[in-house]
Design a protein around this motif. Sequence first.
Motif, PDB file in Angstrom:
ATOM      1  N   THR A   1       0.817  -1.221   0.000  1.00 27.88           N
ATOM      2  CA  THR A   1       0.000   0.000   0.000  1.00 27.88           C
ATOM      3  C   THR A   1       0.845   1.263   0.000  1.00 27.88           C
ATOM      4  O   THR A   1       0.498   2.253  -0.654  1.00 27.88           O
ATOM      5  CB  THR A   1      -0.933  -0.007   1.230  1.00 27.88           C
ATOM      6  N   THR A   2       1.965   1.247   0.705  1.00 27.20           N
ATOM      7  CA  THR A   2       2.816   2.440   0.747  1.00 27.20           C
ATOM      8  C   THR A   2       3.340   2.807  -0.637  1.00 27.20           C
ATOM      9  O   THR A   2       3.710   3.953  -0.883  1.00 27.20           O
ATOM     10  CB  THR A   2       4.024   2.226   1.691  1.00 27.20           C
ATOM     11  N   GLU A   3       3.363   1.826  -1.536  1.00 26.44           N
ATOM     12  CA  GLU A   3       3.879   2.080  -2.873  1.00 26.44           C
ATOM     13  C   GLU A   3       2.770   2.288  -3.903  1.00 26.44           C
ATOM     14  O   GLU A   3       2.983   2.179  -5.112  1.00 26.44           O
ATOM     15  CB  GLU A   3       4.845   0.960  -3.271  1.00 26.44           C
ATOM     16  N   PHE A   4       1.563   2.607  -3.379  1.00 28.88           N
ATOM     17  CA  PHE A   4       0.489   3.116  -4.242  1.00 28.88           C
ATOM     18  C   PHE A   4       0.387   4.634  -4.103  1.00 28.88           C
ATOM     19  O   PHE A   4      -0.272   5.297  -4.908  1.00 28.88           O
ATOM     20  CB  PHE A   4      -0.868   2.527  -3.853  1.00 28.88           C
ATOM     21  N   ILE A   5       1.019   5.189  -3.042  1.00 30.75           N
ATOM     22  CA  ILE A   5       0.867   6.610  -2.732  1.00 30.75           C
ATOM     23  C   ILE A   5       1.298   7.469  -3.928  1.00 30.75           C
ATOM     24  O   ILE A   5       2.405   7.342  -4.441  1.00 30.75           O
ATOM     25  CB  ILE A   5       1.692   6.982  -1.484  1.00 30.75           C
ATOM     26  N   GLY A   6       0.408   8.339  -4.342  1.00 30.08           N
ATOM     27  CA  GLY A   6       0.672   9.196  -5.489  1.00 30.08           C
ATOM     28  C   GLY A   6       0.181   8.604  -6.794  1.00 30.08           C
ATOM     29  O   GLY A   6       0.078   9.298  -7.805  1.00 30.08           O
ATOM     30  N   ALA A   7      -0.146   7.286  -6.761  1.00 33.29           N
ATOM     31  CA  ALA A   7      -0.661   6.619  -7.961  1.00 33.29           C
ATOM     32  C   ALA A   7      -1.962   5.877  -7.660  1.00 33.29           C
ATOM     33  O   ALA A   7      -2.480   5.155  -8.510  1.00 33.29           O
ATOM     34  CB  ALA A   7       0.374   5.640  -8.516  1.00 33.29           C
ATOM     35  N   GLU A   8      -2.493   6.090  -6.446  1.00 34.56           N
ATOM     36  CA  GLU A   8      -3.687   5.338  -6.044  1.00 34.56           C
ATOM     37  C   GLU A   8      -4.888   5.621  -6.949  1.00 34.56           C
ATOM     38  O   GLU A   8      -5.715   4.736  -7.202  1.00 34.56           O
ATOM     39  CB  GLU A   8      -4.042   5.616  -4.576  1.00 34.56           C
ATOM     40  N   HIS A   9      -4.975   6.863  -7.457  1.00 33.52           N
ATOM     41  CA  HIS A   9      -6.106   7.209  -8.328  1.00 33.52           C
ATOM     42  C   HIS A   9      -6.042   6.447  -9.654  1.00 33.52           C
ATOM     43  O   HIS A   9      -7.078   6.129 -10.248  1.00 33.52           O
ATOM     44  CB  HIS A   9      -6.115   8.720  -8.593  1.00 33.52           C
ATOM     45  N   VAL A  10      -4.824   6.112 -10.089  1.00 32.39           N
ATOM     46  CA  VAL A  10      -4.668   5.336 -11.330  1.00 32.39           C
ATOM     47  C   VAL A  10      -5.182   3.920 -11.117  1.00 32.39           C
ATOM     48  O   VAL A  10      -5.928   3.377 -11.946  1.00 32.39           O
ATOM     49  CB  VAL A  10      -3.194   5.324 -11.778  1.00 32.39           C
ATOM     50  N   LEU A  11      -4.791   3.307  -9.990  1.00 29.94           N
ATOM     51  CA  LEU A  11      -5.269   1.960  -9.677  1.00 29.94           C
ATOM     52  C   LEU A  11      -6.776   1.950  -9.440  1.00 29.94           C
ATOM     53  O   LEU A  11      -7.474   1.026  -9.873  1.00 29.94           O
ATOM     54  CB  LEU A  11      -4.570   1.436  -8.423  1.00 29.94           C
ATOM     55  N   ALA A  12      -7.276   2.968  -8.750  1.00 28.82           N
ATOM     56  CA  ALA A  12      -8.701   3.013  -8.411  1.00 28.82           C
ATOM     57  C   ALA A  12      -9.581   3.001  -9.662  1.00 28.82           C
ATOM     58  O   ALA A  12     -10.680   2.435  -9.653  1.00 28.82           O
ATOM     59  CB  ALA A  12      -9.003   4.241  -7.564  1.00 28.82           C
ATOM     60  N   ARG A  13      -9.116   3.618 -10.740  1.00 26.89           N
ATOM     61  CA  ARG A  13      -9.881   3.638 -11.986  1.00 26.89           C
ATOM     62  C   ARG A  13     -10.043   2.243 -12.584  1.00 26.89           C
ATOM     63  O   ARG A  13     -10.954   2.021 -13.385  1.00 26.89           O
ATOM     64  CB  ARG A  13      -9.210   4.567 -13.011  1.00 26.89           C
ATOM     65  N   ARG A  14      -9.167   1.328 -12.184  1.00 27.88           N
ATOM     66  CA  ARG A  14      -9.228  -0.040 -12.723  1.00 27.88           C
ATOM     67  C   ARG A  14     -10.072  -0.969 -11.869  1.00 27.88           C
ATOM     68  O   ARG A  14     -10.229  -2.149 -12.208  1.00 27.88           O
ATOM     69  CB  ARG A  14      -7.816  -0.602 -12.844  1.00 27.88           C
TER      70      ARG A  14
END
Length: 385
Positions: free
Chosen positions: A185-198
Amino acid sequence: MEILGYRRPDGKVGIRNHIAIIPTAVCSSTVAANIAAQVPGAVALPNQHGCCQIGADHEQTVRTLIGLGKNPNVAAVLVVGLGCEGVPIREVADEIAATGKPVEVIVIQEVGGTLKATAEGLRKAGELARKVAHLQPEKTDVSELVMAIECGGSDFTSGLASNPACGIASDMLVAAGGTSMLSETTEFIGAEHVLARRCKTPEIGEKLIRYVRECEERAKLLNVDIRGGQPTPGNIAGGISSIEEKSLGCIHKAGHAPIQDVLAYGEVPKGKGLYVMDSPGQDIESITGMVAGGATVVIFTTGRGTPTGCPIAPVIKITGNERTFKMMEDNMDIDASTIISGEETIEQVGKRIYEMVVEVANGHMPKAESLGHKEFGIYKIAPTY
């Protein structure tokens, strides 16, 4: 595509046939290790927790120990308790036994100390070994695989080469009907919105965002900005400039498949496809969570190089750094630097990774497994009291 697997009584398929010796507390870890060292096919899980934990932290440790015992790569289990720990010894054993696999229990304080407990544990573990020695792998479909995806010691080549190649391998397994897990999870920070769209639904996307936000908030409670510890010094030396850059590289490991759900640490997926698990960025704790969630094989990218493995699931090491592959050839399984040199495409290396996953499922030992790497750690989310 067919693989060789061990069909367990609950219908799940493993690709290894371990006897897991599971200590319910750190106080019983030495006895568990002594037993495992003398029984063929046995592996001890050096649990460093199990007592003086409260609330969600306690529940997570219990859930993880049960999940590790239930993992399909485990044929039988010996639970080793001390007798006064917080983890409920027989509840752990009963939950694992619900899968139908043989489970035994010893309690050090009831048996009479280290020597007597070790002797009794050897007797019981020996019986378990004889019960599962006759089991033979049978042909089954590759869709039975559950694959964990991990990265550690990342450098600039990770996001450019090895991570996107793993994404291709993940897509191939999902397309074949299998299951894949992304964590850290710490390595989603700043890109979480990209993953959330999927994510499959908006609600699942919101769940993913919430996990990331809670991760940052826990750090702030300690008066720490998590972005100050990420990327790590090793990542920076390897050419990664920010947490956002690291995260954008990390999420490439998940390929392009839709995200079916976001799992708590150690939670088992309820179906097939791609899943995301809430876990720390610490490699070993992250792998432990996914294996507790049922992962039977791990693909692990590393730019700077790490030899680590897992007691229960074979770990395949992939690097996009040509120098790392040459310097740590004893540890690296796949050289993905051919993407950077232009010799291969991301898709070609991704196919090579997938093919090695199938080979490992059919009995091939990756280097971490052949060298005896059995690193282990459970994610702790609260202080010990």
